[in-house]
Design a protein around this motif. Structure first.
Motif, PDB file in Angstrom:
ATOM      1  N   HIS A  95       0.810  -1.218   0.000  1.00 37.92           N
ATOM      2  CA  HIS A  95       0.000   0.000   0.000  1.00 37.92           C
ATOM      3  C   HIS A  95       0.846   1.271   0.000  1.00 37.92           C
ATOM      4  O   HIS A  95       0.785   2.067  -0.930  1.00 37.92           O
ATOM      5  N   VAL A  96       1.646   1.472   1.032  1.00 43.85           N
ATOM      6  CA  VAL A  96       2.444   2.691   1.127  1.00 43.85           C
ATOM      7  C   VAL A  96       3.527   2.707   0.053  1.00 43.85           C
ATOM      8  O   VAL A  96       3.768   3.734  -0.582  1.00 43.85           O
ATOM      9  N   ASP A  97       4.171   1.552  -0.176  1.00 39.56           N
ATOM     10  CA  ASP A  97       5.195   1.482  -1.231  1.00 39.56           C
ATOM     11  C   ASP A  97       4.622   1.939  -2.572  1.00 39.56           C
ATOM     12  O   ASP A  97       5.240   2.720  -3.296  1.00 39.56           O
ATOM     13  N   TYR A  98       3.452   1.438  -2.895  1.00 40.15           N
ATOM     14  CA  TYR A  98       2.812   1.752  -4.174  1.00 40.15           C
ATOM     15  C   TYR A  98       2.514   3.247  -4.278  1.00 40.15           C
ATOM     16  O   TYR A  98       2.801   3.883  -5.287  1.00 40.15           O
ATOM     17  N   ILE A  99       1.960   3.827  -3.217  1.00 43.21           N
ATOM     18  CA  ILE A  99       1.615   5.249  -3.233  1.00 43.21           C
ATOM     19  C   ILE A  99       2.868   6.108  -3.330  1.00 43.21           C
ATOM     20  O   ILE A  99       2.894   7.098  -4.062  1.00 43.21           O
ATOM     21  N   VAL A 100       3.930   5.736  -2.631  1.00 44.15           N
ATOM     22  CA  VAL A 100       5.186   6.487  -2.693  1.00 44.15           C
ATOM     23  C   VAL A 100       5.737   6.472  -4.117  1.00 44.15           C
ATOM     24  O   VAL A 100       6.076   7.508  -4.679  1.00 44.15           O
ATOM     25  N   ARG A 101       5.806   5.281  -4.713  1.00 40.16           N
ATOM     26  CA  ARG A 101       6.339   5.187  -6.079  1.00 40.16           C
ATOM     27  C   ARG A 101       5.459   5.945  -7.073  1.00 40.16           C
ATOM     28  O   ARG A 101       5.967   6.605  -7.988  1.00 40.16           O
ATOM     29  N   MET A 102       4.141   5.865  -6.894  1.00 38.28           N
ATOM     30  CA  MET A 102       3.229   6.558  -7.794  1.00 38.28           C
ATOM     31  C   MET A 102       3.411   8.076  -7.676  1.00 38.28           C
ATOM     32  O   MET A 102       3.503   8.778  -8.684  1.00 38.28           O
ATOM     33  N   ALA A 103       3.497   8.595  -6.455  1.00 40.50           N
ATOM     34  CA  ALA A 103       3.660  10.037  -6.252  1.00 40.50           C
ATOM     35  C   ALA A 103       4.975  10.535  -6.837  1.00 40.50           C
ATOM     36  O   ALA A 103       5.014  11.573  -7.507  1.00 40.50           O
ATOM     37  N   ILE A 104       6.050   9.794  -6.605  1.00 43.50           N
ATOM     38  CA  ILE A 104       7.353  10.188  -7.164  1.00 43.50           C
ATOM     39  C   ILE A 104       7.304  10.122  -8.688  1.00 43.50           C
ATOM     40  O   ILE A 104       7.802  11.009  -9.374  1.00 43.50           O
ATOM     41  N   GLY A 105       6.662   9.076  -9.225  1.00 43.68           N
ATOM     42  CA  GLY A 105       6.522   8.946 -10.676  1.00 43.68           C
ATOM     43  C   GLY A 105       5.718  10.074 -11.304  1.00 43.68           C
ATOM     44  O   GLY A 105       5.925  10.428 -12.464  1.00 43.68           O
ATOM     45  N   LEU A 106       4.793  10.653 -10.530  1.00 48.07           N
ATOM     46  CA  LEU A 106       3.993  11.779 -11.023  1.00 48.07           C
ATOM     47  C   LEU A 106       4.716  13.110 -10.885  1.00 48.07           C
ATOM     48  O   LEU A 106       4.187  14.150 -11.241  1.00 48.07           O
ATOM     49  N   GLY A 107       5.939  13.066 -10.335  1.00 44.45           N
ATOM     50  CA  GLY A 107       6.746  14.276 -10.260  1.00 44.45           C
ATOM     51  C   GLY A 107       6.729  14.998  -8.923  1.00 44.45           C
ATOM     52  O   GLY A 107       7.270  16.094  -8.809  1.00 44.45           O
ATOM     53  N   CYS A 108       6.110  14.408  -7.908  1.00 50.73           N
ATOM     54  CA  CYS A 108       6.121  15.037  -6.581  1.00 50.73           C
ATOM     55  C   CYS A 108       7.543  15.013  -6.022  1.00 50.73           C
ATOM     56  O   CYS A 108       8.316  14.111  -6.319  1.00 50.73           O
ATOM     57  N   ASP A 109       7.864  15.993  -5.214  1.00 54.81           N
ATOM     58  CA  ASP A 109       9.176  16.068  -4.602  1.00 54.81           C
ATOM     59  C   ASP A 109       9.413  14.837  -3.743  1.00 54.81           C
ATOM     60  O   ASP A 109       8.606  14.523  -2.857  1.00 54.81           O
ATOM     61  N   VAL A 110      10.506  14.135  -3.986  1.00 57.37           N
ATOM     62  CA  VAL A 110      10.772  12.865  -3.319  1.00 57.37           C
ATOM     63  C   VAL A 110      10.831  13.017  -1.804  1.00 57.37           C
ATOM     64  O   VAL A 110      10.331  12.164  -1.066  1.00 57.37           O
TER      65      VAL A 110
END
Length: 119
Positions: free
Chosen positions: A6-21
């Protein structure tokens, strides 16, 4: 989600969308610790070392996990026995709930809602 994490997926998705890591990692780690008042994760002097090692800040695949300074996960191998976690969010409803209790009063014909699916 069960297989992606759950959290892993959301983190990778947010970073992939260009959010600040670093904002994403803070939201996934520091914010929950503060919200739930969990006495872990600060990495301040004197704290026990709870942290993860990842392959990169772009992919964020967890390679190792340390809890209280002990290696508990290493490259797809869990090194501790399974345990049942404590329930954190527990809603105790003492009186029956009626549809009127759930009514939403709005000034317009449209309202924002969150839909939840229970699978």
């Amino acid at each position: 989600m069960l297989y992606k994490g759950h959290v892993d997926y959301i983190v990778r998705m947010a970073i992939g969308l260009g959010c600040d890591v670093f904002n994403v990692l803070r939201a996934a780690s520091v914010n929950p610790v503060k919200h739930y008042k969990i006495p872990v994760g600060g990495l301040k002097e004197g704290d026990l070392a709870d942290f993860i090692v990842v392959d990169s800040l772009k992919e964020v695949n967890v390679l190792q996990t340390y809890i209280e300074g002990n290696l508990v996960y290493d490259n797809k191998n869990v090194l501790i026995p399974p345990m049942t976690p404590a329930i954190v969010n527990n809603f105790k409803i003492t009186d029956p709930i009626s549809p009127d209790d759930l009514a939403i009063f709005a000034d317009s014909k449209e309202i924002n809602v969150i839909e939840v699916f229970d699978k």
